[in-house]
Structures are given as structure tokens and as C-alpha cells.
Motif scaffolding. Structure first.
Motif, PDB file in Angstrom:
ATOM      1  N   ALA B  67       0.830  -1.205   0.000  1.00  0.00           N
ATOM      2  CA  ALA B  67       0.000   0.000   0.000  1.00  0.00           C
ATOM      3  C   ALA B  67       0.866   1.259   0.000  1.00  0.00           C
ATOM      4  CB  ALA B  67      -0.909  -0.004   1.239  1.00  0.00           C
ATOM      5  N   TRP B  68       1.932   1.198   0.748  1.00  0.00           N
ATOM      6  CA  TRP B  68       2.878   2.304   0.831  1.00  0.00           C
ATOM      7  C   TRP B  68       3.466   2.603  -0.557  1.00  0.00           C
ATOM      8  CZ3 TRP B  68       8.026   1.359   3.974  1.00  0.00           C
ATOM      9  CH2 TRP B  68       8.807   2.516   3.961  1.00  0.00           C
ATOM     10  N   GLN B  69       3.929   1.518  -1.212  1.00  0.00           N
ATOM     11  CA  GLN B  69       4.534   1.699  -2.538  1.00  0.00           C
ATOM     12  C   GLN B  69       3.510   2.270  -3.522  1.00  0.00           C
ATOM     13  OE1 GLN B  69       7.588   1.528  -3.539  1.00  0.00           O
ATOM     14  NE2 GLN B  69       7.048   2.005  -5.649  1.00  0.00           N
ATOM     15  N   TYR B  71       0.992   4.127  -2.824  1.00  0.00           N
ATOM     16  CA  TYR B  71       0.810   5.540  -2.520  1.00  0.00           C
ATOM     17  C   TYR B  71       1.928   6.374  -3.137  1.00  0.00           C
ATOM     18  CZ  TYR B  71       0.799   9.870   0.107  1.00  0.00           C
ATOM     19  OH  TYR B  71       0.808  11.190   0.445  1.00  0.00           O
ATOM     20  N   ILE B  74       1.391   6.605  -6.880  1.00  0.00           N
ATOM     21  CA  ILE B  74       0.253   7.424  -7.290  1.00  0.00           C
ATOM     22  C   ILE B  74       0.430   8.888  -6.895  1.00  0.00           C
ATOM     23  CG2 ILE B  74      -2.211   7.819  -6.925  1.00  0.00           C
ATOM     24  CD1 ILE B  74      -2.535   4.810  -6.694  1.00  0.00           C
ATOM     25  N   ALA B  75       0.783   9.122  -5.611  1.00  0.00           N
ATOM     26  CA  ALA B  75       0.779  10.509  -5.132  1.00  0.00           C
ATOM     27  C   ALA B  75       2.103  11.211  -5.370  1.00  0.00           C
ATOM     28  CB  ALA B  75       0.418  10.534  -3.643  1.00  0.00           C
TER      29      ALA B  75
END
Ligand code: ATP
Ligand code: ATP
Ligand code: MG
Ligand code: MG
Lengths: 328, 309, 266, 309, 266
Positions: B67-69, B71, B74-75
Motif C-alpha cells: 500500500a505504501w509503494q 501511494y 500514485i501521489a
């Protein structure tokens, strides 16, 4: 942050970081004599004192301040680490004024084998200079404390007391500490950093502005630069009054003025200029990478001198070069 | 009102306890009861249970990292404020390949271990004295508990003034953190000894020395051990604090120094990588050194909670 | 097969004691006890217990049975009067087996042998023999937590026997066990008593247990604790606890005990 | 083998349980037993006991201070390395009269208290989730225990990079210290509920919600409370660490900052005075806030250890 | 005054059950139970318990008595077969009183009333009445830790009665008490049973307790648990536990129980 959220145009407030150090004289004088607030006009100046470069950089990153006077190394560090997105240098402030001072009995670089030498902070301007000079003299150093010569990052006040009590053999420090050690602790200057640089000029303090703030509030930055250049000009023009104004600000902030002898000697080694000496930055970075205190990175865009050159042009001054590392 | 005497029993009397036949009968009865009452061991496959315990958190970890990766991709946040997993991993690798990681881990472990051992050597006699000597305990006990309330990080500034930026500062802080909790652990270990065990010792005729060595010490062992475990935790915490605050000078280069150095270089990847290493070392010491001893200690006494291995 | 005879004796037993020549195993003289400044727990206890006798001490909760036993064992000091145990010290067994949890059953017994001064080499076989006496030779290598409550008490019994003392004091040793196990341990204890000839003082709440085991049953009153009645059972042939005689004696003792308890209704 | 039937009882039968007379008889018997078995309260004078507990450590303290002063008078050590009791007291007075002490204590207490309350608000639902939801617990439990192993001081550098020298840094570190231990305290509180109590709840027909509010929560209270106590200790420790390391900027001026400031001024008297204040505040919070609640909680459940008041 | 009659019945009681018209309070049909993949704990249990009957369930440790009771109470699921409690659910009492330690005795009873749905105003008087039933009206404001073990069990009994369910299941409720208290509670329970007309299933190890209380005694075998024998006692006039009849019946049951135990000697 409140300032950054405003629509393009002048910010309501400018939060400015500086150190209570002689090398930050343009900030001290700019605040004390009101140059900065005068130039900012309706924008309120909120000046905050910091103890060290990393803290000021962290404050910019966290959006706690908008601009800061800092040494070139922390400025380069944050620029490289953020891939160029954290902050830009908009002007120079101070050049010169750092030296390696040593205990009596150390007369040449050859005497330094096995010595313990303090630097203000790992990876800061003087630390990098010390390490690369030692390397050029054939000494090995390590960021973990080993090597032929041990470099001990120690804050300046502590280095002073350690030197006095003979617990360190030398220290590579900025002014006024060089002068204090020479005048108050019988130190001798072994290397003046000026001797290592072309023209004897190397940047000691620059004016750094958060990238977002620089983009959103060019008018405020421009006003800041106006005040800054006024401050630098005043310092250049009034070397005799400078000591009193600086001491007044130092006394107000810390309660401890510098002695006249120290401040006079120290000011002699410093020069105040708007030129950040952009061309020296790649050299410093190379040295820092070699010393293991920085990651290699692209410095392109580190400088945004357009506003400064605008201000200077208005006053009839010559433009300053970004040495290909940003806009002029 | 004595009851009528000489009433002959009307039932077919069967005095189970008398004579050899009775004894055999009793033996068989007892054997039957013993086998009925013995708690059957249910050795649910140790491997299976380890897997059950290890797999879910690892899956969660993988999910979190993913999930971190995601993010990051994407962000695209500023890498100096929110580095991605790869940045952190890269920082780990670069710290490793420049030998700084190894030096830091070894230095910290060495100092933590040595400090802990010194703390054991100091805390144990203090604890024994407190546990066995009433007046000492009354006077010194509250002070020692008070010291446990004091964050050992508060000692760092004083230690720096006393010892400068030397290893002595680090050891001093570690000791101030670990000694009170080791001593208090021993005291509470001794306090928790069931009084019955001491009485049995007295009844069996144990001398003062025998009582101490054969009864009190082994009985206090679990409490003492949990004091040691807590002492280690305090030692490790204090060490990290001391290393972060008291960096530089001739002080060795530990994990705390690595952390602080990364901070000064505005290198968040390095900071996070170091935090991971500190966490990892802490868990490793717990798992490799303390957990097996504790498990053995508790299992031998049947004090193992059902849920644990 | 057996014909127990129960007789109620006068409360004072000193007259009886004086007429016997053989030295008593335990003799208690004008014993009084209070804890600190609290109320009197034991008051003027006079007792003479013959060698080899099995005495049951019966009374309601808190009447001072354990206190009396602990004084005999030397674990508490009397406030007044004196207690003499002819053979020196006594072995004691508690309601809680109080085995050392870090030692196996065998080692627990060995520890008692060691503290008694038995040389190292002799201990292991002696411990196994004692465990065999309580039918637990197979469990010598088990730890206390692996044993059932009844097995633990048998190990504790073996440990008490390991002390090799003439007098064995037992404080409700079977109270925490289930009824089936308790019945078995009654037989076990009776057998061990006959086999070893110990003098046993056995504290219990349980009238039937006292009637089942004791040669002599002492009933204690509460607040303060005094010996208010005693029964002597001449024949100690093995009696199953369900027998009529035990039941009848039990009825009588129960009635008296209940009188004692009723006295304390606030 | 049916036994003989219709054997008439030979004893004077007295069926205690039948009829009104029997019931009265039973009542008197039970009343007698109840009064015999009731444990008599021995209210050893509370004042007396408090004195017994307080006087010896105070005497010891006075003795220690006297010895210290004596050493100062005799050995005349350098006051910047070993200040005397009067120097420390003087530092205390001067910090007080310049209002810095009050500001520092209030700032720290406020931040510690606020951080602790936030930690409670975050840690409690996490703990409940962990305790009541098996899969979450399996996955998240080990991570949370791991976080407890991590010295919260390690978060300071990361927090500074994220939040700069602002109060957010301090709060972040306090939360990272306190939340895991509060959540774990609740989990272990719930785990320690005797299973019998839940079964009783089921038998009495409690719904899921009633079970939670009427049985599980009150039963878990002591464990939860000791988790809170530990959480406070962690919060206070973390706060001090954060204040010492992260001084300056817009960060408020707390006790840690006072300590660090005294250190930077090489003012050992000030450092020692501040340590004393930190110790004092820690003990005070323990005595004034946690100890009475805990005592009440435990006494109501008869869990009070004999030695305590 | 009373003349109990004990008769041994055939192991299978289904024939008997079929001949009765009134619906059973509890009927158990071909019940089997194993925990996870473990051995069979209960095997083919068939039982029919009449309304108002006092049934004692007797067996050695670990034979599955508690398991059976928990299945009847709905705390465990049967592996095979079915259990029907005519009145819906059953009240349960455990060996451990399991009072909520943070509530007073009165509040503990009130909680049961609350969970049963009684309106707030009615609870306090109802609780006091129930406590009075067990002679504990004075202790309503005491906390569990201030009560003796016997008092706690009486509060637990009052709490079970508060549920107002026709069936009361009791799992060795008096096993942890001292003998004197246990005897009193036998009388108490008998009185309550007669007064309230509950159907009671009472689990115990204690042969005498079963013979003292039960109208019907079921003996269970171990590994797997089966009902191997049962005795019915026609007259349930109050019997003192020391009586001859109880003793004689006890002897017989003890012998059978011991046979069962002996079978398990390894
Ligand atoms: N160490 C002590 N300090 C103060 N009072 C005590 C102590 N030990 C026992 N008592 C009190 O002495 C009285 C007798 O206690 P003791 O334990 O001898 O009774 P008991 O007959 O063994 O009771 P039980 O049958 O419950 O074991 C009780 O009122 C008890 O409260
Ligand atoms: N939750 C469980 N999981 C696995 N096995 C169990 C569980 N509960 C009981 N058992 C096993 O089932 C068998 C019967 O247990 P149960 O508690 O019903 O016996 P019991 O007759 O009540 O024994 P006791 O008289 O000791 O109370 C035992 O062998 C026990 O080990
Ligand atoms: Mg007792
Ligand atoms: Mg059971």
C-alpha cells in the motif's frame, strides 16, 4: 501553512529562520535595523532563531518557516534529498570566515596524525571542508569516528570548552569561534579555509526559501530580497557600526554579547555579499560525497536568482551568475 | 451421649487397606485414578502453530508495504518527506555496503550487552539486599521505585557534563535505566514466593544458607527473570536515547548515532531504515535470548499460559 | 470385621496423662496463643499424645487448628505455656502439597533427604523407595504440574516421611482433593501409618474423615480455641468410611460440632 | 446388587432441613459458620502505616543529602562537576523565581496529559479490536508488541523531519510510545478475564452488547488500568526524550528543554535540579492520580496485596 | 422417619422414558461428543429427566460430566445426537461461584434479574428475597471477596434461582468447600429444591453427596463417558448424610465406581 495557502500575491506573514551567529550578520542587522520589515511592508516578519542547520531545514520542510539563512551544505542536502522540490537558494549572504585552529605544538599538517579534531556538525560546510582537506593531506577519516584523524562533530560551544580543557587537538570552526579560540584559548590558526579556494572566497551563509513559498509569493520573496540586499549593503558600508548592531541583537536573543576584540577580529575574516558563489557548490558536493556525508545528486535548479537580479538591477547593480545551476 | 457400641457391620466388609491383597487393590485403584486424572498432552504440531503465528503478521506487513509503494507511485510525494519502500531499502543497502550499519549494530549491541551485564551485576545484590533486609527495603525501596519512574533520558545531560562525550556517558545512562528495574524485579520475584514454600523449607530443616540457595533463589527465578527482561528493555531504550543525544566526541558510533546522523543529513530514508534496524535488533534479542530461556523456565514449572508455545 | 468403640472423655485430659509412665510423643501444657494484639486464638490447651497414636483435630473454620499445629511444628511461638515434642522436631504436611515446582517429584523427596543429612549416593534409591511406598515410583521424573492433585499430595507425604521424624503433623492434607481421591488417600495414609508407626496429628473439618482415620478425635471450640470434647476409638482395625460405626460416631460428633458453631451465630 | 431395602434408621433421626423448625435451625447454623469464616478486618491505623512507609525513605534522603553536603565541605570539588545540595537548591529557586520552572512544568504536564489522553482515545479502540477480533489480533498483535520493543526515542529524528521543531513532533513521539502499551494493556486485561465469568454471562442470557458492557469491560478494568499506568510512564519518558532532543523552533519550553538548556549552559546544578523536578512530577502523578484509582479498583475486588494499603 | 428405597435400574432408560406421557424436562438422544480431533468424550448418551427430578451425575475425573452438563446448558455443541430442554434454557452453577467481583452480592443477583428482563424497580426487592432464601439477606452489600466460600456459593445459588428457569444444572458446586459448610449447603439445597420445584442435575465426584441428595443417581464410565448404571431412590424424605441407608447405598455405588476406575489402570 497559513502563508502558503494564500492566493498568489504577497503573503500575510513571512516566517524567517536565522542563527544567532556572526556569520548570519545580514539577518541580524536586517532584523535589528528594520531593513527586512521595511522592505516587507504589510507582510509581517516573524523571525525565529535556530541552533543548527538541520533544524532550520526541517522547519522549512515541515512548513514551519518560509525562508532561512543557512549554510550551503544543509541547503544542498535538502535540495538533493527532495529531488529538487524542497527549497531554492535566492541569494548569498556571507562568505569566508572559517579556519582550522589547533593547540599549541601542532605546527604543520604532519603533526595531526592521531589527533582529535572537532567540526560543528556532520556534513556541514566546515565538516566537509575539514574532511576533504584532511584527505588532501593524506589522512583517512570516517563518518563513524575512526581513521587516522578522528573528526568529532561537536557543537561550537562544546568544542570551545573541550579545546580549553585540552580534550581536543583542534577544531575547524566558523567565526566568531575561530576568533574566540584564538583570543581566549590561545589557539593558533593552522589552515584558513580561504586559502583553499579560488579568490579565497567560499560561501558561509546563503538565503534559502521554501520552493512552494517561492512559487506562490514571488512578491514577498522579492521584498525579502530587497531588505536583504539593503542589509548586506549597510554591512559593507558601515563596518565600524556593524559590531554594535550585531552585538545588540545577540544580546537581545541570547543575553551574551561577544567581546569587542573577538567581534572585530571575526568581522575581519568575513565578507558580506549577495553572491552565493554558485560555482563553488558542485565542488563542495563532490567533496561531501567523497567524504561520505552526502548523496550525489543533481544541483540543477538549486538557485533562483531572477528576483535577486531584478532587485539588483533596480538598484543599478551587476547581475549575479547561477553558474548554470538555476535561473538568473 | 456415646453411641451404641459393638454394632456389627451389616455389609460385606471389605477393608481395602489391610493386608497385601488390599495393598495391590489400592495400587490398581490409584493407578486407574492417576491415569484418569493425568492431563493428556495435546502436541498440536509446533510447526503448524509457528506458521499460524508468523504468517498473518507477515501477510499484513507485505500488504502494508504494498500500500505504501502504491501511494508513492500514485501521489508522488516529496522523497525527503515520504520516501518509498525502495528508498528505505536502498538506504539500508548503502549503509550496509559502507560498513556503517554493521559498525553501528555491533557497537550498540556491545554497549547494550555490556551495560546490561554490569547492571545485572549491580542490580542483583541490591535486589537481594532489599528483598531480605526489611529496614533497607523500607528506606531504599521507595527511592528505587521512584528512580524507575524517572526517564533515564533525563540523565543524559548530567552524564555528558560528568563524563563528556565518552562511552562512560552511555554506560552511566544505561545503568541508571536498567539497575532499578532489575533490582525491583528480584524484589518482586522474592515477594511472590508462596509463603508455603518457605515454611516447607523451615519444616525440612533448611539452614539460612540452604533456604536462600535451595528455596528462595530458585523460587524467585521467574520474577527475577522478568525483571531481567524489563531491565534489558530499559537498557536498550536508554542506550538509544543516549546515543541520539550524546553524539560526537569520542563516543562510539551506534545505532542511535546512525539515526541522528541521518537526521542531520535530512535523509529520512536513512532514518526509517535505522528505525527498522533498531526494531529488528530489539525483537531479535527478545526472540533469540530471552524468549527461549523464559519458555524453558515457565514450562518446567507448568506456568506456561495455554496460548503460548 | 472390626468393632470400633467410641467413648466420650471428660474435657480435661491431664488426669489421664499423669497416670501413664511412658513419655508422651507430644505434650502440650497450658498453651495459649494470640497474634499480636488480636483476640485470644488458643486458650489453655493441655494435651498428651502417645507415641504411635493417630489423633484427629476437629473444629470449625478459624478455631485455631492450624495455629495449634504450627506451634507444635515450631513454625509459630506460643504466647503462653509450652509444647514438648519428645523426638525433637516434627514433619509437617499442608493442604497445599507445596512441592517445589522446579524439581521433579523424585528430586523433591531427595531434597528432604539432603536437608536431613543423607549422603548423596544414598538419596536416589531412598527417594524411589519412599515414592514406591505411596505407589508413585513411576512418577519420580515428573514435575509437580504434571501430576494430579492426589499424586502431588502423595509426593508430599513421601517427602514428609523422608524426614524420618517420629511425629507427622498434617493440616487438612486432603481437603482440596475430590472425594474419590480422598477416600483412596485415607486408605493409603492408614497403611503408611501402620507400616511406619508414626505419631500422627491430623487436622480436619470433616467429621467423617476424622471418624474414619482417628484413634482419638479432639473437638475444638471456636473463639477462643479450646479442646471441648474427645472420643477414643479402641480398635483401629481398618474401617471403610461408609461403615455404620463411622456413620454413628460421625452423627454424634456432628451434633456437638454444630452446637459449637451455633454458639457463634451473631 | 441392590442393597436391602426398608432399613429403618437406628439413630434418633433429626431431619434438619425439613419444616420451619429445621429451617430456623439451619439459619442459626449458617449464621454461626458465616460469622466464624468471616475474615476479621484488622484496620491497623492508616496514619500509622503511612508514617511507617514515609519516614524511613525520608530519613534516608536526609542522610544522603547530609553526606553529600559533608563531602562538598570536606573535599571541595569543582562546583561545575559536583555541585552541592545548596547549589542545586539555589538553581531550583532561581528557575522558580524566573518563572522558567513553572512554565516548563506546566508545558510538560499539559503536553504529557494531552498526549496521554489522545493515546488513550486511540489505543482503546485498537485494543478492543485486537482483543475481540481474532484475525486482526493474529495479524496486528505481533506488530504492536514489536512497536513496544522499539524505544520511542527512535521516532524523534523521524518526527522532527516530518513535523519540524513543532509540538506535533512531541505529540507524535508521545503517541508512538503510549499507544502500543495502552492497547496491549487492554488486550491482556481482556485475556486475563477468567473464562468462567464469560460463561456465567452466557448462561445468564447476556446479549453480545450486554456481554461487552456488563461483563467484559468491568472484568478487564484492572488489566486495562495497569496498561494505562504503563502508557503514562511511556508517555512521560517519550515526552522527556522528545523535549531534550527536539529543542528550539516553535516547540514549547518543557522540562526536557529546561534540562537541555541547563546542559548547554554547562550548569550542572540546573541539570540536577531539573532531574529532581522530573522525578518529583513523575512520582506525584503516580501518587495523586494513578495510585488512588488503582487502590480503589483493587480493593473493591479484594485484589489488594496484603502488604499494601 | 424417612425410608429411602434404592433400586438399581437397567443401563438403558429409554424403555422407561417411552412409557411416560408427561414431557421430559430434559431429554438426551444418542448424544456423542469429541473435542476437535481428540478421543470420544461422550458416547451414545440417552437420558430422560422428569420435571422436578433431582438427578446426580457421578463419575471419576475426566469422564465427561462437565462436558455433558455444558452441552445441556448450551455452552458446548454436541458432535452427534440431540439435547432438548423442555423449558428452553437452563440455569447453571459452577464449582467456582464465579460471582462478578466488582459487584456486591445483591448486585450480582440483580444483574441476573436484569438480564432476565425484570424492570429496574422490581429488582432490588426480588434480589433481597432471593438472598433471604439462602439466608444471606444481611450480606447483600458485601463484595464477593468479603464472603466466605460457602457464602459465595449461596449467592451463586440465589443468582441461579434469579434466572427463574425450570432446570438448574450444578457442576460440583460444593466440591471446593469444607465438609461442615458442604453439609449445611446440602440441607440448604434440598430445602430450596423442595420449595422451588426445580429440576436439578447435580454433578459430583462424591458418592455420599450423590446418595445424600439425588432421587436418581447416574454413574458414568470413563473414556468414553457412558451412563453405565443408575439408582433410583423412591422416597426423598430428608436424609442426613450419615444415615445407614445413605451409607449402604454409598458402599454399593463406591464399589461400582471403583471397578470403573480400576478398568483404567494402565
Ligand atoms: N498470622 C496471623 N496473624 C493474625 N491472625 C491470624 C494469623 N493466622 C491465623 N490468625 C487468626 O487466628 C484464628 C485461627 O486461625 P487458624 O488458621 O489457626 O484456624 P483454623 O482452625 O486452621 O481455620 P481453617 O479451618 O479455616 O483452616 C483465625 O481467627 C485467624 O484469623
Ligand atoms: N475444551 C476442551 N478441549 C479439549 N478437551 C477437553 C475440553 N474440555 C474437556 N476436555 C476433555 O474431555 C474429557 C472430559 O472432560 P470433563 O471436564 O467433561 O470431565 P469431568 O467429568 O467434568 O471431570 P472432572 O471431574 O475432573 O471435572 C477430559 O478428558 C478432558 O481432557
Ligand atoms: Mg487451617
Ligand atoms: Mg468437571
Amino acid at each position: 501553512s497559513g502563508a502558503a495557502s494564500a492566493a498568489p500575491g504577497p503573503a500575510a506573514e513571512l516566517r524567517l529562520g536565522y542563527f544567532d551567529n556572526l556569520t548570519h550578520a545580514p539577518a541580524l542587522v536586517g532584523i535589528e535595523n528594520g531593513f527586512l520589515q521595511d522592505a516587507l511592508g504589510d507582510t509581517a516578519l516573524n523571525a525565529q532563531s535556530f541552533g543548527a542547520g538541520p533544524a532550520a531545514i526541517e522547519a522549512i520542510s515541515a512548513g514551519a518557516i518560509d525562508a532561512a539563512y543557512v549554510g550551503p551544505s544543509p541547503a544542498v542536502n535538502t535540495f538533493v534529498q527532495s529531488a529538487g522540490r524542497s527549497a531554492v537558494i535566492v541569494a548569498g549572504a556571507t562568505v569566508g570566515g572559517a579556519a582550522l585552529v589547533v593547540q599549541e605544538g601542532i605546527d604543520s599538517p604532519a603533526d595531526l596524525a592521531g589527533a582529535l579534531i572537532a567540526s560543528p556538525q556532520l556534513g556541514n560546510t566546515q565538516d566537509v571542508a575539514l574532511r576533504s582537506w584532511l584527505a588532501s593531506e593524506g589522512y583517512e577519516t570516517s563518518t563513524t569516528g575512526g581513521g587516522d584523524v578522528t573528526v568529532a562533530p561537536t557543537d561550537n560551544a562544546r568544542a570551545f570548552t573541550l579545546f580549553q580543557s585540552g580534550q581536543i587537538d583542534g577544531a575547524w570552526l566558523p567565526e566568531p569561534w575561530v576568533s574566540r579560540l584564538v583570543l581566549e584559548a590561545d589557539a593558533t590558526v593552522l589552515v584558513d579555509e580561504a586559502s583553499l579556494w579560488e579568490n579565497g572566497d567560499f560561501p558561509t551563509t546563503v538565503l534559502l526559501v521554501g520552493a512552494d513559498f517561492n512559487r506562490d509569493h514571488p512578491e514577498t520573496v522579492r521584498a525579502l530580497l530587497k531588505g536583504h540586499t539593503a542589509s548586506v549593503a549597510w554591512l559593507t558600508d558601515h563596518p565600524d557600526e556593524a559590531a554594535d548592531v550585531i552585538n545588540a541583537k545577540l544580546t537581545a536573543d541570547t543575553g551574551k554579547p561577544l567581546s569587542d576584540a573577538v567581534i572585530d577580529r571575526a568581522l575581519g575574516g568575513l565578507r558580506f555579499t549577495n553572491d552565493p558563489l554558485a560555482s563553488t557548490f558542485p565542488v563542495s558536493l563532490r567533496e561531501a560525497v567523497a567524504a561520505g556525508t552526502a548523496k550525489d545528486g543533481d544541483l540543477d535548479g538549486l538557485f533562483d536568482l531572477t528576483l535577486l537580479n531584478g532587485v539588483l538591477a533596480e538598484a543599478g547593480g551587476a547581475p549575479i551568475s547561477a553558474a548554470g545551476l538555476g535561473t538568473e | 451421649m456415646p453411641p451404641e457400641t459393638s454394632t456389627t457391620s451389616t455389609r460385606p466388609a471389605e477393608p481395602a487397606g489391610s493386608g497385601a491383597a488390599g495393598h495391590d487393590e489400592l495400587r490398581r485403584l490409584e493407578a486407574g485414578l492417576d491415569s484418569l486424572q493425568a492431563v493428556p498432552e495435546t502436541p498440536r504440531g509446533a510447526v503448524r502453530r509457528t506458521l499460524d503465528g508468523v504468517v498473518p503478521p507477515i501477510l499484513l506487513l507485505i500488504g502494508l508495504v504494498a500500500a505504501w509503494q502504491l501511494y508513492i507511485v500514485i501521489a508522488r510525494p516529496r522523497p525527503d518527506l515520504i520516501p518509498g519502500p525502495f528508498d528505505v531499502f536502498g538506504a539500508l543497502v548503502s549503509a550496509w555496503s559502507s560498513d556503517r550499519l554493521q559498525i553501528a549494530v555491533l557497537t550498540s549491541l556491545e554497549r547494550g550487552g555490556a551495560g546490561f551485564l554490569i547492571a545485572v551485576a549491580i542490580g542483583t545484590p541490591i535486589g537481594l539486599l532489599l528483598a531480605e533486609c526489611r529496614p533497607v527495603r523500607r528506606a531504599l525501596g521507595p527511592l528505587l521505585s521512584g528512580l524507575q519512574v524517572l526517564p533515564s533520558v533525563a540523565w543524559v545531560p548530567a552524564a555528558i557534563i560528568w563524563f563528556g562525550l565518552t562511552d562512560a556517558t552511555v554506560y552511566f545512562v544505561v545503568l541508571m535505566g536498567a539497575v532499578p528495574s532489575i533490582a525491583n524485579g528480584l524484589v518482586s520475584g522474592v515477594d511472590q514466593i508462596p509463603p508455603q514454600l518457605r515454611r516447607v523449607g523451615t519444616v525440612l530443616g533448611a539452614s539460612r544458607l540452604q533456604m536462600a540457595t535451595l528455596v528462595v533463589l530458585p523460587a524467585a527465578l521467574p520474577g527475577y527473570f522478568s525483571g531481567l527482561k524489563q531491565g534489558w528493555a530499559f537498557a536498550w531504550r536508554s542506550l538509544m536515547a543516549a546515543e541520539i543525544i550524546a553524539m560526537g566526541g569520542t563516543i562510539g558510533f551506534g545505532l542511535g548515532s546512525l539515526l541522528q546522523q541521518s537526521r542531520e543529513l535530512a535523509d529520512l530514508s536513512g532514518v526509517l531504515a535505522t528505525i527498522l534496524v533498531i526494531l529488528f535488533v530489539g525483537i531479535l534479542v527478545e526472540l533469540v535470548i530471552f524468549a527461549p530461556i523464559e519458555r524453558r523456565l515457565l514450562r518446567r514449572r507448568g506456568l506456561m499460559a495455554a496460548g503460548l508455545r | 470385621m472390626s468393632t470400633p468403640v467410641a467413648t466420650a472423655a471428660p474435657v480435661s485430659t491431664t488426669g489421664l496423662a499423669a497416670s501413664v509412665v511412658e513419655p508422651a510423643a507430644i505434650s502440650i501444657d497450658a498453651l495459649g496463643k494470640r497474634y499480636g494484639a488480636g483476640p485470644l486464638v488458643l486458650d489453655d490447651i493441655n494435651l498428651r499424645i502417645e507415641p504411635g497414636q493417630f489423633v484427629c483435630l476437629l473444629g470449625a473454620s478459624g478455631c485455631g487448628k492450624s495455629t495449634l499445629l504450627n506451634i507444635i511444628a515450631g513454625l509459630e511461638k506460643p504466647t503462653e505455656g509450652s509444647v514438648t515434642v519428645a523426638s525433637g522436631k516434627a514433619a509437617v504436611m499442608f493442604q497445599d502439597a507445596a512441592l517445589f515446582p522446579w524439581l521433579t517429584a523424585g528430586r523433591n523427596v531427595e531434597l528432604a533427604l539432603k536437608l536431613r543429612g543423607m549422603p548423596r549416593a544414598a538419596r536416589r534409591p531412598a527417594a524411589l523407595e519412599l515414592l514406591d511406598l505411596v505407589n508413585l515410583a513411576d512418577a519420580a521424573d515428573k514435575r509437580p504440574h504434571e501430576l494430579s492433585g492426589g499424586m502431588r499430595q502423595r509426593v508430599a507425604l513421601a517427602r514428609s516421611l523422608a524426614q524420618d521424624r517420629k511425629v507427622l503433623l498434617m493440616d487438612e492434607p486432603f481437603a482440596a482433593l475430590d472425594a474419590i481421591t480422598r477416600d483412596l488417600l485415607h486408605e493409603e495414609l492408614e497403611r503408611v501409618w501402620k507400616q511406619t508407626g508414626r505419631t500422627i496429628v491430623f487436622v480436619t473439618h470433616n467429621v467423617r474423615e476424622a471418624a474414619r482415620l482417628g484413634q482419638r478425635i479432639l473437638l475444638m471450640s471456636s473463639r477462643p480455641g479450646r479442646v471441648v470434647n474427645e472420643w477414643t476409638i479402641a480398635d483401629t482395625g481398618s474401617r471403610r468410611i461408609e461403615s455404620n460405626e463411622v456413620a454413628r460416631l460421625g452423627d454424634e460428633i456432628t451434633d456437638q460440632l454444630r452446637q459449637e458453631i451455633r454458639r457463634n451465630a451473631a
